[in-house]
Write a protein that holds these residues in place. Sequence first.
Motif, PDB file in Angstrom:
ATOM      1  N   GLU A  56     -18.248   0.111   8.561  1.00  0.00           N
ATOM      2  CA  GLU A  56     -18.070   1.361   8.993  1.00  0.00           C
ATOM      3  C   GLU A  56     -17.284   1.690   7.895  1.00  0.00           C
ATOM      4  N   GLN A  57     -15.800   0.784   7.379  1.00  0.00           N
ATOM      5  CA  GLN A  57     -14.506   1.493   6.863  1.00  0.00           C
ATOM      6  C   GLN A  57     -15.465   0.896   5.483  1.00  0.00           C
ATOM      7  N   VAL A  58     -16.147   0.027   5.081  1.00  0.00           N
ATOM      8  CA  VAL A  58     -16.618   0.276   3.409  1.00  0.00           C
ATOM      9  C   VAL A  58     -17.325   0.869   3.652  1.00  0.00           C
ATOM     10  N   ARG A  59     -18.113   1.548   4.336  1.00  0.00           N
ATOM     11  CA  ARG A  59     -19.001   2.534   4.202  1.00  0.00           C
ATOM     12  C   ARG A  59     -18.573   4.346   4.043  1.00  0.00           C
ATOM     13  N   ARG A  60     -17.588   4.593   4.357  1.00  0.00           N
ATOM     14  CA  ARG A  60     -16.192   5.405   4.360  1.00  0.00           C
ATOM     15  C   ARG A  60     -15.556   5.387   3.361  1.00  0.00           C
ATOM     16  N   TRP A  61     -15.000   4.165   2.937  1.00  0.00           N
ATOM     17  CA  TRP A  61     -14.667   4.617   1.797  1.00  0.00           C
ATOM     18  C   TRP A  61     -15.392   4.976   0.505  1.00  0.00           C
ATOM     19  N   GLN A  62     -16.508   4.326   0.436  1.00  0.00           N
ATOM     20  CA  GLN A  62     -17.761   4.657  -0.906  1.00  0.00           C
ATOM     21  C   GLN A  62     -18.498   6.294  -0.446  1.00  0.00           C
ATOM     22  N   ARG A  63     -18.319   6.976   0.918  1.00  0.00           N
ATOM     23  CA  ARG A  63     -18.570   8.500   1.144  1.00  0.00           C
ATOM     24  C   ARG A  63     -17.617   9.015  -0.239  1.00  0.00           C
TER      25      ARG A  63
END
Length: 78
Positions: A56-63
């Motif tokens: 979830e953190q990686v997806r947040r950083w990617q967005r």
Amino acid sequence: MGTDPSPNILIERAVGTVCEVPLVMAAAVTAFICGVWLAAVIATAALSHLQRHMQEQVRRWQRRAVRAECAAKNHESG
């Protein structure tokens, strides 16, 4: 009479019958195996939760990176 009991008799009195010793050992081994299994289950659940949180953190950083890139392009063209 005044003779000391043999060591086997003392062990029998302390533990019960000699037949109970393997049962006690089997119960101890089983308890140990169950404890190790339970620890493995808890560790697996904790790692699974941690992996989900990191995804979830990686997806947040990617967005956030995509938004920043779009904002930078808009700022350059605007």
